[in-house]
Scaffold this motif. Structure first.
Motif, short mmCIF file in Angstrom:
data_model
loop_
_atom_site.label_atom_id
_atom_site.label_comp_id
_atom_site.label_asym_id
_atom_site.label_seq_id
_atom_site.Cartn_x
_atom_site.Cartn_y
_atom_site.Cartn_z
N TRP A 73 0.75 -1.23 0.03
CA TRP A 73 -0.16 0.02 -0.09
C TRP A 73 1.01 1.22 0.05
N ILE A 74 1.87 1.29 0.78
CA ILE A 74 2.94 2.35 0.73
C ILE A 74 3.56 2.75 -0.44
N ALA A 75 3.99 1.46 -1.19
CA ALA A 75 4.72 1.46 -2.12
C ALA A 75 3.71 2.24 -3.33
N LEU A 76 2.55 1.73 -3.52
CA LEU A 76 1.52 2.11 -4.50
C LEU A 76 1.28 3.73 -4.38
N LEU A 77 1.07 3.93 -3.18
CA LEU A 77 0.85 5.53 -2.88
C LEU A 77 1.89 6.36 -3.18
N SER A 78 3.31 5.75 -3.43
CA SER A 78 4.53 6.62 -3.56
C SER A 78 4.47 6.86 -4.97
N ILE A 79 4.08 6.02 -5.70
CA ILE A 79 4.11 6.14 -7.16
C ILE A 79 4.07 7.71 -7.77
N PRO A 80 3.18 8.41 -7.78
CA PRO A 80 2.97 9.69 -8.25
C PRO A 80 3.98 10.65 -7.57
N SER A 81 4.54 10.61 -6.32
CA SER A 81 5.56 11.32 -5.68
C SER A 81 6.58 10.92 -6.12
N VAL A 82 7.01 9.66 -6.60
CA VAL A 82 8.33 9.41 -7.25
C VAL A 82 8.66 10.11 -8.43
N TYR A 83 7.74 10.16 -9.25
CA TYR A 83 7.77 10.80 -10.56
C TYR A 83 8.17 12.26 -10.43
N ILE A 84 7.54 12.83 -9.67
CA ILE A 84 7.64 14.45 -9.03
C ILE A 84 9.23 14.66 -8.49
N GLY A 85 9.42 13.66 -7.57
CA GLY A 85 10.97 13.86 -7.19
C GLY A 85 11.96 13.74 -8.20
N VAL A 86 11.77 12.76 -9.13
CA VAL A 86 12.73 12.58 -10.18
C VAL A 86 12.74 13.77 -11.03
N ILE A 187 9.58 -2.27 1.93
CA ILE A 187 9.12 -0.92 1.17
C ILE A 187 10.02 -0.38 0.42
N ILE A 188 11.35 -0.24 0.88
CA ILE A 188 12.70 0.13 0.27
C ILE A 188 12.74 -0.60 -1.03
N CYS A 189 12.49 -1.86 -0.99
CA CYS A 189 12.72 -2.53 -2.49
C CYS A 189 11.63 -2.13 -3.28
N LEU A 190 10.45 -2.02 -2.88
CA LEU A 190 9.20 -1.89 -3.77
C LEU A 190 9.36 -0.27 -4.19
N VAL A 191 9.55 0.65 -3.34
CA VAL A 191 9.73 2.10 -3.80
C VAL A 191 11.16 2.21 -4.67
N GLY A 192 12.19 1.59 -4.27
CA GLY A 192 13.55 1.70 -5.09
C GLY A 192 13.31 1.20 -6.58
N SER A 193 12.50 0.20 -6.67
CA SER A 193 12.09 -0.65 -7.97
C SER A 193 11.36 0.37 -8.95
N ILE A 194 10.27 0.99 -8.21
CA ILE A 194 9.64 1.98 -8.96
C ILE A 194 10.51 3.37 -9.30
N THR A 195 11.39 3.67 -8.60
CA THR A 195 12.38 4.68 -8.64
C THR A 195 13.34 4.27 -9.99
N LEU A 196 13.88 2.97 -9.84
CA LEU A 196 14.72 2.74 -10.93
C LEU A 196 14.13 2.62 -12.27
N MET A 197 12.88 1.96 -12.24
CA MET A 197 12.06 2.16 -13.69
C MET A 197 12.02 3.40 -14.29
N THR A 198 11.62 4.50 -13.14
CA THR A 198 11.52 5.89 -13.78
C THR A 198 12.75 6.40 -14.37
N GLN A 199 13.90 6.05 -13.63
CA GLN A 199 14.99 6.42 -14.14
C GLN A 199 15.61 5.86 -15.45
N ILE A 200 15.25 4.79 -15.79
CA ILE A 200 15.73 4.11 -16.91
C ILE A 200 14.75 4.55 -17.95
N SER A 201 13.34 4.73 -17.75
CA SER A 201 12.66 5.32 -18.69
C SER A 201 13.10 6.74 -19.22
#
Length: 256
Positions: A73-86, A187-201
């Motif tokens: 749940w925490i990881a899913l809610l982090s997705i929009p703000s990850v894009y903002i942070g990147v 949580i670090i693993c899930l959010v980190g994975s989302i961020t990594l995919m954002t960086q690669i894309s």
């Protein structure tokens, strides 16, 4: 490469011992050893802590100490703000990101050094027998808010955010320390994975040789840290970690 391997083992041990803090130490170490900027070091530190956290997560799931529904749940809610942070990390000058990163390290160090007992507000209730969260509107709201904050920090600074996760989970719930540590790793693993995919894309390319060495040694260090976690007093771990953070933050600011 030997220095890089030693750094990887060290970061893995820190992550295994504390369930947090690996990324916040990895970035300045990579900056010094490789003569990189924050923006160059952050993706390598993130991929290492993400994979090492994944290994710790598997162990936690095996031991039934991970609150996986909360982590997802925490990881899913982090997705929009990850894009903002990147996106912000590409706009804000490196100089200011470095200063912000050092401030984050000093705040984290102060919290660990003082280490006053965190009084739980018990905002997210857990079941008395199973220790699992009781899911209601309040639980979803507070855990979701934590996810949004975590995503922003991870996307902007390139760290896993464990230094936010552990004290916040202690504050809003009455989970045991072992459950908080294991859940934090997932949580670090899930959010980190989302961020990594954002960086690669976004077009980032990892230096394969450096990444492979750092990730492999961090994994080794992770298992060493998890082994030592119950054999070293918690207060000793926190004091040493706080001292390291303080020294590295001051040296990073001095070398700017």
């Amino acid at each position: 490469m030997f220095l890089l391997a030693c750094e990887g083992i060290f970061i893995g041990i820190v992550l295994g011992l504390t369930g947090a803090g690996g990324g916040v130490l990895a970035i300045p170490l990579l900056m010094w050893s490789q003569s990189w900027s924050v923006s160059q070091a952050a993706p390598i530190a993130l991929i290492a802590t993400t994979i090492a956290s994944g290994a710790g997560t598997i162990q936690g799931l095996w031991q039934h100490t991970v609150r996986y529904r909360a982590a997802i749940w925490i990881a899913l809610l982090s997705i929009p703000s990850v894009y903002i942070g990147v996106s912000l990390s590409k706009i804000i000058p490196i100089y200011y990101i470095t200063i912000l990163f050092c401030i984050v390290m000093l705040i984290s160090a102060f919290r660990y050094f003082t280490k006053k007992p965190i009084r739980s507000l018990n905002l997210c209730h857990t079941h008395r027998l199973t220790g699992r969260f009781i899911w209601n509107t309040k639980t979803r709201f507070y855990l979701g808010g934590l996810g949004m904050l975590l995503g922003m920090v991870t996307g902007l600074l390139g760290v896993g955010g464990g230094f936010i996760l552990v004290p916040t989970l202690k504050k809003i719930s009455n989970l045991s320390l072992c459950c908080i540590s294991a859940t934090s790793l997932m949580i670090i693993c899930l959010v980190g994975s989302i961020t990594l995919m954002t960086q690669i894309s976004s077009g980032y390319h990892y230096p394969l040789d450096i990444t492979a060495i750092f990730v492999t040694t961090a994994l080794i260090g992770m298992f060493v840290g998890r082994f030592l976690q119950h054999r070293i007093p918690e207060q000793v771990i926190h004091k040493v970690f706080a001292l390291l953070l303080t020294c590295i933050a001051i040296l990073t600011l001095y070398r700017m």
